[in-house]
Scaffold this motif. Structure first.
Motif, PDB file in Angstrom:
ATOM      1  N   UNK A   1     -64.921  -6.385  -3.325  1.00  0.00           N
ATOM      2  CA  UNK A   1     -65.328  -6.403  -4.730  1.00  0.00           C
ATOM      3  C   UNK A   1     -65.846  -5.036  -5.168  1.00  0.00           C
ATOM      4  N   UNK A   2     -66.635  -4.400  -4.328  1.00  0.00           N
ATOM      5  CA  UNK A   2     -67.162  -3.074  -4.644  1.00  0.00           C
ATOM      6  C   UNK A   2     -66.043  -2.055  -4.757  1.00  0.00           C
ATOM      7  N   UNK A   3     -65.075  -2.137  -3.880  1.00  0.00           N
ATOM      8  CA  UNK A   3     -63.952  -1.215  -3.904  1.00  0.00           C
ATOM      9  C   UNK A   3     -63.112  -1.394  -5.169  1.00  0.00           C
ATOM     10  N   UNK A   4     -62.881  -2.635  -5.549  1.00  0.00           N
ATOM     11  CA  UNK A   4     -62.105  -2.885  -6.772  1.00  0.00           C
ATOM     12  C   UNK A   4     -62.888  -2.471  -8.017  1.00  0.00           C
ATOM     13  N   UNK A   5     -64.195  -2.626  -7.992  1.00  0.00           N
ATOM     14  CA  UNK A   5     -65.023  -2.186  -9.110  1.00  0.00           C
ATOM     15  C   UNK A   5     -64.991  -0.665  -9.238  1.00  0.00           C
ATOM     16  N   UNK A   6     -65.085   0.033  -8.126  1.00  0.00           N
ATOM     17  CA  UNK A   6     -65.000   1.496  -8.128  1.00  0.00           C
ATOM     18  C   UNK A   6     -63.614   1.961  -8.575  1.00  0.00           C
ATOM     19  N   UNK A   7     -62.584   1.207  -8.211  1.00  0.00           N
ATOM     20  CA  UNK A   7     -61.223   1.548  -8.632  1.00  0.00           C
ATOM     21  C   UNK A   7     -61.088   1.424 -10.144  1.00  0.00           C
ATOM     22  N   UNK A   8     -61.639   0.360 -10.697  1.00  0.00           N
ATOM     23  CA  UNK A   8     -61.589   0.185 -12.148  1.00  0.00           C
ATOM     24  C   UNK A   8     -62.296   1.306 -12.878  1.00  0.00           C
ATOM     25  N   UNK A   9     -63.455   1.712 -12.383  1.00  0.00           N
ATOM     26  CA  UNK A   9     -64.183   2.814 -13.009  1.00  0.00           C
ATOM     27  C   UNK A   9     -63.410   4.117 -12.899  1.00  0.00           C
ATOM     28  N   UNK A  10     -62.854   4.381 -11.726  1.00  0.00           N
ATOM     29  CA  UNK A  10     -62.099   5.609 -11.507  1.00  0.00           C
ATOM     30  C   UNK A  10     -60.856   5.660 -12.392  1.00  0.00           C
ATOM     31  N   UNK A  11     -60.163   4.542 -12.515  1.00  0.00           N
ATOM     32  CA  UNK A  11     -58.977   4.491 -13.387  1.00  0.00           C
ATOM     33  C   UNK A  11     -59.370   4.678 -14.848  1.00  0.00           C
ATOM     34  N   UNK A  12     -60.475   4.067 -15.260  1.00  0.00           N
ATOM     35  CA  UNK A  12     -60.930   4.215 -16.628  1.00  0.00           C
ATOM     36  C   UNK A  12     -61.255   5.675 -16.954  1.00  0.00           C
TER      37      UNK A  12
END
Length: 73
Positions: free
Chosen positions: A56-67
Motif C-alpha cells: 500500500x505504501x509503495x502504491x501510494x508513493x507511486x501515485x504521488x510520484x506520477x502526479x
C-alpha cells in the motif's frame, strides 16, 4: 515482472546519472519521476501478490510520484 523492474531501474539510474553529469537535472527530472512512478507500481503489485503490508505504501508513493511527474511536464 522481474525483467520490467530491472529495465526500469536501469533506465532510471542511467537518466539520473546523465542529469548529474551534464549539470542540468531539471530538464529530465519529470521523466525520471514518471519512470520512478512506474517502477513503484511494479514493485507495489509484486508485493501485493505476496500480501505484504508495504504494498500500500509503495502504491501510494507511486501515485504521488506520477502526479508530480505529470504536473511538472
Amino acid at each position: 515482472m522481474k525483467i520490467l523492474r530491472i529495465i526500469l531501474t536501469t533506465v532510471v539510474v542511467a537518466l539520473s546519472s546523465y542529469g548529474l553529469i551534464t549539470g542540468k537535472p531539471g530538464i529530465i527530472m519529470p521523466y525520471i519521476l514518471l519512470l520512478m512512478g512506474g517502477l513503484l507500481v511494479v514493485m507495489g503489485l509484486a508485493e501485493f501478490r505476496k500480501r505484504k503490508p508495504i504494498a500500500f505504501t509503495s502504491l501510494l508513493a507511486a501515485g504521488f510520484s506520477l502526479f508530480v511527474g505529470i504536473y511538472t511536464l
